[in-house]
Design a protein around this motif. Sequence first.
Motif, short mmCIF file in Angstrom:
data_model
loop_
_atom_site.label_atom_id
_atom_site.label_comp_id
_atom_site.label_asym_id
_atom_site.label_seq_id
_atom_site.Cartn_x
_atom_site.Cartn_y
_atom_site.Cartn_z
N LEU A 166 0.84 -1.20 0.00
CA LEU A 166 0.00 0.00 0.00
C LEU A 166 0.87 1.25 0.00
O LEU A 166 0.58 2.23 -0.71
CB LEU A 166 -0.93 -0.02 1.21
N ARG A 167 1.96 1.25 0.79
CA ARG A 167 2.87 2.40 0.79
C ARG A 167 3.53 2.56 -0.58
O ARG A 167 3.72 3.69 -1.06
CB ARG A 167 3.93 2.24 1.88
N ALA A 168 3.90 1.44 -1.19
CA ALA A 168 4.52 1.50 -2.52
C ALA A 168 3.56 2.08 -3.54
O ALA A 168 3.95 2.88 -4.40
CB ALA A 168 4.98 0.10 -2.95
N MET A 169 2.29 1.71 -3.45
CA MET A 169 1.29 2.25 -4.36
C MET A 169 1.10 3.75 -4.16
O MET A 169 0.93 4.51 -5.11
CB MET A 169 -0.05 1.53 -4.16
N TYR A 170 1.15 4.18 -2.91
CA TYR A 170 0.99 5.60 -2.62
C TYR A 170 2.14 6.42 -3.21
O TYR A 170 1.94 7.56 -3.66
CB TYR A 170 0.91 5.81 -1.10
N ARG A 171 3.34 5.83 -3.23
CA ARG A 171 4.51 6.56 -3.73
C ARG A 171 4.68 6.44 -5.25
O ARG A 171 5.48 7.17 -5.82
CB ARG A 171 5.78 6.03 -3.06
N SER A 172 3.95 5.53 -5.89
CA SER A 172 4.19 5.24 -7.30
C SER A 172 3.06 5.78 -8.16
O SER A 172 2.14 6.44 -7.68
CB SER A 172 4.31 3.73 -7.50
N ALA A 173 3.14 5.45 -9.45
CA ALA A 173 2.10 5.85 -10.40
C ALA A 173 0.89 4.94 -10.32
O ALA A 173 -0.10 5.16 -11.03
CB ALA A 173 2.65 5.85 -11.82
N GLY A 174 0.97 3.88 -9.50
CA GLY A 174 -0.18 3.02 -9.30
C GLY A 174 -0.38 1.96 -10.37
O GLY A 174 -1.51 1.51 -10.60
N TRP A 175 0.72 1.52 -10.99
CA TRP A 175 0.58 0.46 -11.99
C TRP A 175 0.24 -0.86 -11.30
O TRP A 175 0.90 -1.25 -10.35
CB TRP A 175 1.85 0.30 -12.82
N PRO A 176 -0.80 -1.55 -11.77
CA PRO A 176 -1.24 -2.78 -11.09
C PRO A 176 -0.24 -3.93 -11.23
O PRO A 176 0.46 -4.04 -12.24
CB PRO A 176 -2.56 -3.11 -11.79
N CYS A 177 -0.19 -4.76 -10.20
CA CYS A 177 0.65 -5.97 -10.20
C CYS A 177 -0.17 -7.22 -10.51
O CYS A 177 0.39 -8.25 -10.88
CB CYS A 177 1.34 -6.15 -8.85
N LEU A 178 -1.49 -7.12 -10.30
CA LEU A 178 -2.40 -8.22 -10.60
C LEU A 178 -2.05 -9.49 -9.82
O LEU A 178 -2.00 -10.59 -10.38
CB LEU A 178 -2.41 -8.52 -12.12
N ASP A 179 -1.80 -9.32 -8.52
CA ASP A 179 -1.49 -10.48 -7.68
C ASP A 179 -2.45 -10.53 -6.51
O ASP A 179 -3.36 -9.70 -6.37
CB ASP A 179 -0.03 -10.46 -7.23
N ALA A 180 -2.24 -11.54 -5.62
CA ALA A 180 -3.16 -11.76 -4.50
C ALA A 180 -3.14 -10.60 -3.50
O ALA A 180 -4.17 -10.26 -2.92
CB ALA A 180 -2.81 -13.06 -3.80
N ILE A 203 -5.35 -7.94 -4.81
CA ILE A 203 -6.76 -8.31 -4.68
C ILE A 203 -7.26 -8.04 -3.26
O ILE A 203 -8.36 -7.50 -3.06
CB ILE A 203 -6.94 -9.80 -5.05
N ASP A 204 -6.45 -8.42 -2.27
CA ASP A 204 -6.84 -8.19 -0.88
C ASP A 204 -7.04 -6.70 -0.59
O ASP A 204 -7.99 -6.30 0.09
CB ASP A 204 -5.77 -8.75 0.06
N LEU A 205 -6.14 -5.86 -1.09
CA LEU A 205 -6.22 -4.43 -0.84
C LEU A 205 -7.42 -3.80 -1.54
O LEU A 205 -8.07 -2.91 -0.99
CB LEU A 205 -4.92 -3.74 -1.29
N LEU A 206 -7.73 -4.29 -2.73
CA LEU A 206 -8.92 -3.81 -3.44
C LEU A 206 -10.19 -4.23 -2.71
O LEU A 206 -11.11 -3.44 -2.53
CB LEU A 206 -8.93 -4.35 -4.87
N ALA A 207 -10.21 -5.49 -2.26
CA ALA A 207 -11.39 -6.00 -1.56
C ALA A 207 -11.62 -5.28 -0.24
O ALA A 207 -12.77 -5.10 0.20
CB ALA A 207 -11.25 -7.50 -1.33
N ALA A 208 -10.52 -4.85 0.42
CA ALA A 208 -10.63 -4.14 1.70
C ALA A 208 -10.97 -2.67 1.51
O ALA A 208 -11.19 -1.96 2.50
CB ALA A 208 -9.32 -4.28 2.47
N GLY A 209 -11.00 -2.22 0.26
CA GLY A 209 -11.35 -0.83 0.00
C GLY A 209 -10.21 0.15 0.22
O GLY A 209 -10.43 1.36 0.30
N LEU A 210 -8.98 -0.36 0.31
CA LEU A 210 -7.82 0.51 0.53
C LEU A 210 -7.21 0.97 -0.79
O LEU A 210 -6.49 1.97 -0.81
CB LEU A 210 -6.77 -0.23 1.37
N LEU A 211 -7.47 0.23 -1.84
CA LEU A 211 -7.10 0.63 -3.20
C LEU A 211 -8.36 0.69 -4.05
O LEU A 211 -9.34 0.00 -3.78
CB LEU A 211 -6.12 -0.37 -3.82
N GLU A 212 -8.32 1.51 -5.09
CA GLU A 212 -9.41 1.54 -6.06
C GLU A 212 -8.84 1.61 -7.47
O GLU A 212 -7.74 2.13 -7.67
CB GLU A 212 -10.33 2.73 -5.81
N ARG A 213 -9.59 1.05 -8.41
CA ARG A 213 -9.15 1.07 -9.80
C ARG A 213 -9.59 2.37 -10.46
O ARG A 213 -10.70 2.85 -10.25
CB ARG A 213 -9.73 -0.13 -10.55
#
Length: 225
Positions: free
Chosen positions: A14-28, A31-41
């Motif tokens: 999550l910290r890496a996503m906050y610091r980056s351009a947000g390119w998806p990794c498409l891994d588990a 998925i957990d972070l998206l399901a928890a509502g901490l990331l959005e597409r």
Amino acid sequence: MTHATLSRTHDQRLRAMYRSAGWPCLDAIEIDLLAAGLLERVCHPAGPENLRVTDAGLQHLSTTLNRNRAALDAHEALVERVCEEQSRNGRIAYRGLTLLAKPDVSWLHLRPDVFSICNTTVEDYVEPIVFEVKVKRADLKADLKKAEKRAGYLAMSSQCYYVLAEGVGDADDVPPECGVMIASGDSIRMLRVAPKRPMKIGFGSWMALAKADRYRSLVDPAPLL
């Protein structure tokens, strides 16, 4: 997945996503972070989809950072207490000191939380001691898996101690070649004395000590008898 079940790996991503351009990794983990509502597409009409940390994700990061700061403060406070006690016992203490050790065939750069020596001019009486401070059980368990690091501490000291905050662990958790102390309230009590070995400090370690700043107690130590 709830926030309470997220691991350190999730927090790091999550910290890496906050610091980056947000390119998806498409891994588990993602998925957990998206399901928890901490990331959005975020979909772009003229470009690829990327990810963005949500307001809930920012709140989670803030909570995690504050928890980490509290743990760090607790760790540094206990390191200070160990140094203070060593000073009161007439020893010279160092913290954050990087030393070389050779437990086997290769050299290791190690940074014990506290390293102390006797205040003496006789080399045979120096008795260097290493103190490894732990205020979280997870950190203790992770450290105990590092057998090479522990062997390095034993190679540079006459005794090696784990100093544990109350509730973090007990003597059964720590290998018998190391001593164990428990810090509670205003006292640090001995739970198991570390085996003592004859030890002389090598020239490289003497040079590191000469360049380092010793711990300076705010309270004058009691006179040696």
